[in-house]
Design a protein around this motif. Structure first.
Motif, PDB file in Angstrom:
ATOM      1  N   SER A 144       0.838  -1.200   0.000  1.00 35.23           N
ATOM      2  CA  SER A 144       0.000   0.000   0.000  1.00 35.23           C
ATOM      3  C   SER A 144       0.878   1.257   0.000  1.00 35.23           C
ATOM      4  CB  SER A 144      -0.915  -0.051   1.236  1.00 35.23           C
ATOM      5  OG  SER A 144      -1.454   1.191   1.515  1.00 35.23           O
ATOM      6  N   GLY A 145       1.957   1.224   0.789  1.00 32.77           N
ATOM      7  CA  GLY A 145       2.881   2.364   0.855  1.00 32.77           C
ATOM      8  C   GLY A 145       3.582   2.611  -0.470  1.00 32.77           C
ATOM      9  N   LEU A 146       3.882   1.530  -1.205  1.00 28.66           N
ATOM     10  CA  LEU A 146       4.514   1.687  -2.523  1.00 28.66           C
ATOM     11  C   LEU A 146       3.505   2.221  -3.536  1.00 28.66           C
ATOM     12  CD1 LEU A 146       6.481  -1.693  -2.639  1.00 28.66           C
ATOM     13  CD2 LEU A 146       7.495   0.600  -2.522  1.00 28.66           C
ATOM     14  N   SER A 147       2.319   1.643  -3.520  1.00 28.90           N
ATOM     15  CA  SER A 147       1.293   1.987  -4.502  1.00 28.90           C
ATOM     16  C   SER A 147       0.897   3.463  -4.385  1.00 28.90           C
ATOM     17  CB  SER A 147       0.074   1.096  -4.247  1.00 28.90           C
ATOM     18  OG  SER A 147      -0.839   1.194  -5.284  1.00 28.90           O
ATOM     19  N   ARG A 148       0.882   3.967  -3.168  1.00 30.57           N
ATOM     20  CA  ARG A 148       0.579   5.379  -2.906  1.00 30.57           C
ATOM     21  C   ARG A 148       1.461   6.304  -3.738  1.00 30.57           C
ATOM     22  NH1 ARG A 148       3.160   8.717   0.296  1.00 30.57           N
ATOM     23  NH2 ARG A 148       4.421   7.179   1.394  1.00 30.57           N
ATOM     24  N   LEU A 149       2.713   5.856  -4.014  1.00 35.03           N
ATOM     25  CA  LEU A 149       3.626   6.710  -4.774  1.00 35.03           C
ATOM     26  C   LEU A 149       3.214   6.784  -6.251  1.00 35.03           C
ATOM     27  CD1 LEU A 149       6.904   5.490  -3.070  1.00 35.03           C
ATOM     28  CD2 LEU A 149       5.659   7.610  -2.621  1.00 35.03           C
ATOM     29  N   GLY A 150       2.455   5.783  -6.704  1.00 36.99           N
ATOM     30  CA  GLY A 150       1.934   5.822  -8.081  1.00 36.99           C
ATOM     31  C   GLY A 150       0.637   6.621  -8.140  1.00 36.99           C
ATOM     32  N   SER A 151      -0.278   6.341  -7.224  1.00 36.82           N
ATOM     33  CA  SER A 151      -1.536   7.084  -7.135  1.00 36.82           C
ATOM     34  C   SER A 151      -1.935   7.105  -5.673  1.00 36.82           C
ATOM     35  CB  SER A 151      -2.613   6.370  -7.955  1.00 36.82           C
ATOM     36  OG  SER A 151      -3.895   6.628  -7.420  1.00 36.82           O
ATOM     37  N   GLY A 152      -2.099   8.296  -5.108  1.00 32.86           N
ATOM     38  CA  GLY A 152      -2.369   8.439  -3.669  1.00 32.86           C
ATOM     39  C   GLY A 152      -3.517   7.562  -3.196  1.00 32.86           C
ATOM     40  N   SER A 153      -4.681   7.729  -3.822  1.00 29.12           N
ATOM     41  CA  SER A 153      -5.880   7.043  -3.324  1.00 29.12           C
ATOM     42  C   SER A 153      -5.795   5.518  -3.467  1.00 29.12           C
ATOM     43  CB  SER A 153      -7.125   7.571  -4.035  1.00 29.12           C
ATOM     44  OG  SER A 153      -6.966   7.456  -5.424  1.00 29.12           O
ATOM     45  N   SER A 154      -4.828   5.019  -4.268  1.00 35.23           N
ATOM     46  CA  SER A 154      -4.719   3.566  -4.444  1.00 35.23           C
ATOM     47  C   SER A 154      -4.306   2.875  -3.138  1.00 35.23           C
ATOM     48  CB  SER A 154      -3.717   3.213  -5.546  1.00 35.23           C
ATOM     49  OG  SER A 154      -2.402   3.453  -5.112  1.00 35.23           O
ATOM     50  N   CYS A 155      -3.665   3.616  -2.214  1.00 37.00           N
ATOM     51  CA  CYS A 155      -3.202   2.960  -0.978  1.00 37.00           C
ATOM     52  C   CYS A 155      -4.392   2.437  -0.172  1.00 37.00           C
ATOM     53  CB  CYS A 155      -2.333   3.895  -0.145  1.00 37.00           C
ATOM     54  SG  CYS A 155      -3.216   5.268   0.606  1.00 37.00           S
ATOM     55  N   ARG A 156      -5.583   3.017  -0.389  1.00 45.25           N
ATOM     56  CA  ARG A 156      -6.762   2.571   0.374  1.00 45.25           C
ATOM     57  C   ARG A 156      -7.383   1.312  -0.226  1.00 45.25           C
ATOM     58  NH1 ARG A 156      -8.645   8.520  -0.022  1.00 45.25           N
ATOM     59  NH2 ARG A 156      -9.701   7.557  -1.789  1.00 45.25           N
ATOM     60  N   SER A 157      -7.025   0.988  -1.488  1.00 49.69           N
ATOM     61  CA  SER A 157      -7.637  -0.167  -2.162  1.00 49.69           C
ATOM     62  C   SER A 157      -7.050  -1.504  -1.724  1.00 49.69           C
ATOM     63  CB  SER A 157      -7.497  -0.015  -3.687  1.00 49.69           C
ATOM     64  OG  SER A 157      -8.473   0.886  -4.159  1.00 49.69           O
ATOM     65  N   PHE A 158      -6.071  -1.481  -0.809  1.00 52.33           N
ATOM     66  CA  PHE A 158      -5.469  -2.739  -0.341  1.00 52.33           C
ATOM     67  C   PHE A 158      -6.240  -3.366   0.817  1.00 52.33           C
ATOM     68  CE2 PHE A 158      -2.239  -0.983  -2.878  1.00 52.33           C
ATOM     69  CZ  PHE A 158      -1.535  -2.067  -3.369  1.00 52.33           C
ATOM     70  N   TYR A 159      -7.237  -2.644   1.314  1.00 52.11           N
ATOM     71  CA  TYR A 159      -7.954  -3.110   2.503  1.00 52.11           C
ATOM     72  C   TYR A 159      -9.448  -3.142   2.223  1.00 52.11           C
ATOM     73  CZ  TYR A 159      -3.445  -1.565   4.207  1.00 52.11           C
ATOM     74  OH  TYR A 159      -2.091  -1.377   4.371  1.00 52.11           O
ATOM     75  N   GLY A 160     -10.132  -4.055   2.914  1.00 51.12           N
ATOM     76  CA  GLY A 160     -11.570  -4.162   2.724  1.00 51.12           C
ATOM     77  C   GLY A 160     -12.338  -3.243   3.656  1.00 51.12           C
ATOM     78  N   GLY A 161     -13.624  -3.113   3.385  1.00 50.48           N
ATOM     79  CA  GLY A 161     -14.513  -2.366   4.275  1.00 50.48           C
ATOM     80  C   GLY A 161     -14.300  -0.867   4.184  1.00 50.48           C
ATOM     81  N   TYR A 162     -14.101  -0.262   5.366  1.00 50.57           N
ATOM     82  CA  TYR A 162     -13.997   1.201   5.484  1.00 50.57           C
ATOM     83  C   TYR A 162     -12.565   1.513   5.922  1.00 50.57           C
ATOM     84  CZ  TYR A 162     -18.918   0.472   5.041  1.00 50.57           C
ATOM     85  OH  TYR A 162     -20.140   0.062   4.545  1.00 50.57           O
ATOM     86  N   VAL A 163     -11.906   2.380   5.167  1.00 53.68           N
ATOM     87  CA  VAL A 163     -10.449   2.495   5.274  1.00 53.68           C
ATOM     88  C   VAL A 163     -10.030   3.940   5.529  1.00 53.68           C
ATOM     89  CG1 VAL A 163      -8.285   2.098   4.006  1.00 53.68           C
ATOM     90  CG2 VAL A 163     -10.219   0.548   3.676  1.00 53.68           C
ATOM     91  N   VAL A 164      -9.115   4.115   6.480  1.00 51.87           N
ATOM     92  CA  VAL A 164      -8.574   5.453   6.749  1.00 51.87           C
ATOM     93  C   VAL A 164      -7.115   5.497   6.284  1.00 51.87           C
ATOM     94  CG1 VAL A 164      -7.821   7.002   8.609  1.00 51.87           C
ATOM     95  CG2 VAL A 164     -10.103   6.018   8.676  1.00 51.87           C
ATOM     96  N   TRP A 165      -6.778   6.563   5.580  1.00 50.16           N
ATOM     97  CA  TRP A 165      -5.385   6.853   5.207  1.00 50.16           C
ATOM     98  C   TRP A 165      -4.965   8.054   6.049  1.00 50.16           C
ATOM     99  CZ3 TRP A 165      -4.098   9.356  -0.211  1.00 50.16           C
ATOM    100  CH2 TRP A 165      -2.724   9.643  -0.287  1.00 50.16           C
ATOM    101  N   GLU A 166      -4.062   7.791   7.019  1.00 47.37           N
ATOM    102  CA  GLU A 166      -3.610   8.869   7.908  1.00 47.37           C
ATOM    103  C   GLU A 166      -2.364   9.502   7.340  1.00 47.37           C
ATOM    104  OE1 GLU A 166      -2.983   7.134  11.741  1.00 47.37           O
ATOM    105  OE2 GLU A 166      -5.130   6.865  12.047  1.00 47.37           O
ATOM    106  N   LYS A 167      -2.363  10.821   7.270  1.00 44.34           N
ATOM    107  CA  LYS A 167      -1.231  11.491   6.617  1.00 44.34           C
ATOM    108  C   LYS A 167       0.040  11.459   7.464  1.00 44.34           C
ATOM    109  CE  LYS A 167      -2.049  16.299   7.966  1.00 44.34           C
ATOM    110  NZ  LYS A 167      -0.751  16.918   8.174  1.00 44.34           N
ATOM    111  N   GLY A 168      -0.077  11.314   8.799  1.00 42.67           N
ATOM    112  CA  GLY A 168       1.099  11.300   9.670  1.00 42.67           C
ATOM    113  C   GLY A 168       1.774  12.660   9.740  1.00 42.67           C
TER     114      GLY A 168
END
Ligand code: PMV
Length: 340
Positions: A144-168
């Motif tokens: 997910s961390g790698l995929s985010r570098l290609g497209s930000g929102s793609s990092c959420r597609s690695f998990y099912g249900g309802y997903v939070v992407w925390e910016k840190g």
């Protein structure tokens, strides 16, 4: 010699709380946390095979070999980054296809980069399952961390249900996680296709432009509170409080881009008419259906799954010729390996 094809299927996702603006473009560090629902049906299927020495990357979209266009350059840049980072030697033949139309308002870059990351790394590491990939150092969190570098929102597609992407607090301190599974609340997403026109402003360019809007800073200031409210509505499975939050958030990101320097509107007349129609339906009958809209002019209508059929009868009656996609909350990506 046996040739193995590593086939990944990754879902798209629809953000309720939206990623809108990047603090750091190179590292895809977002300005705010986001929260999405992973979709069940709309997905990208991508296969990768290892090529012999002397070959270069080969990219196919919908069975057609692609060379030189924007899509090709983005994919090649990302694969080259992965190849160099992990010192993989061979090149790959990558074939990809979406099961939904590109201009539908369903995020193809989210499912596309998630499927590409999974499939390419499975091929390069000869992993036949998600478990094997994890054992070789590529857990879903790493992917997910790698995929985010290609497209930000793609990092959420690695998990099912309802997903939070925390910016840190820094770009290397981000976290993406599922906060509720699809079994916890069965929401549906009916994507109503009001226009097939391609959008004229990519989300990449929108992420740059939003900072110039006077509404951007006030938006950021209230997002922590809005996220808490979203999480509370989700945990109580309360559509009556989730819906208004979702609509406010969608109108908020569109107001930001409409008031940026070089203002731009994704919302077309058809979109605005539809929003009025949906609100009238709710006011007249109390029917619980709410909208959200990404960087496009088509509308995602969120209902509880038990109400989706009833929503479709209203839609067919007043919009008899409109195209739509019936989707719902889903469970995340899959990986299989076939011997050719
Ligand atoms: O991941 P990108 O760069 O395509 O940006 C996605 C932006 C929105 O779809 C509007 C919001 C989101 O969080 O998905």
């Amino acid at each position: 010699m046996t040739v193995k094809s590593y086939i990944a299927e990754a879902p798209s996702n629809i953000a309720f709380l939206k990623y809108w603006g990047k603090l750091d473009h190179k590292n895809q560090w977002p300005s705010n946390n986001s929260l999405s629902m992973t979709l069940n049906k709309c997905h990208t299927r991508t296969s990768s095979i290892i090529l012999d020495d002397g070959c270069e990357f080969e990219i196919y979209l919908d069975q057609k070999k692609i060379v030189g266009n924007h899509f090709y350059k983005k994919v090649i840049a990302y694969l080259t980054f992965l190849k160099q980072k992990y010192h993989f030697k061979p090149y790959l033949r990558v074939k990809t296809t979406n099961n939904f139309p590109t201009a539908s308002g369903v995020a193809s870059s989210a499912s596309g980069f998630a499927a590409l990351t999974l499939s390419a790394l499975a091929a390069w590491t000869d992993s036949e399952s998600l478990l094997e990939l994890k054992e070789k150092g590529f857990s879903l969190d790493v992917l997910s961390g790698l995929s985010r570098l290609g497209s930000g929102s793609s990092c959420r597609s690695f998990y099912g249900g309802y997903v939070v992407w925390e910016k840190g607090e820094a770009h290397d301190k981000q976290k993406t996680k599922s906060i509720m599974s699809q079994k916890d609340w069965d929401l549906a997403d009916t994507v109503v296709i009001l226009s097939n026109e391609k959008k004229h402003l990519s989300s990449t360019d929108a992420h740059k432009r939003v900072f110039s809007s006077p509404l951007f800073a006030p938006r950021l200031a209230l997002l922590q509170e809005r996220q808490r409210a979203f999480e509370k509505s989700l945990s109580f499975c309360d559509i009556k409080s989730l819906g208004p939050l979702m609509e406010q958030e969608a109108l908020d990101i569109h107001s930001v881009i409409m008031t940026a320097e070089e203002p731009f509107s994704y919302l077309k007349k058809e979109t605005l008419d539809f929003l009025v129609w949906l609100r009238n339906l709710r006011q007249a009958s109390g029917f619980q259906a709410y909208f959200t809209i990404d960087a496009g002019s088509n509308v995602h209508v969120i209902t509880e799954s038990k109400d989706q059929k009833e929503f479709l009868t209203y839609l067919r009656k007043d919009y008899p010729t409109v195209d739509f996609i019936e989707d719902a909350v889903g469970s995340g990506p899959t990986l299989v390996c076939e011997t050719l």
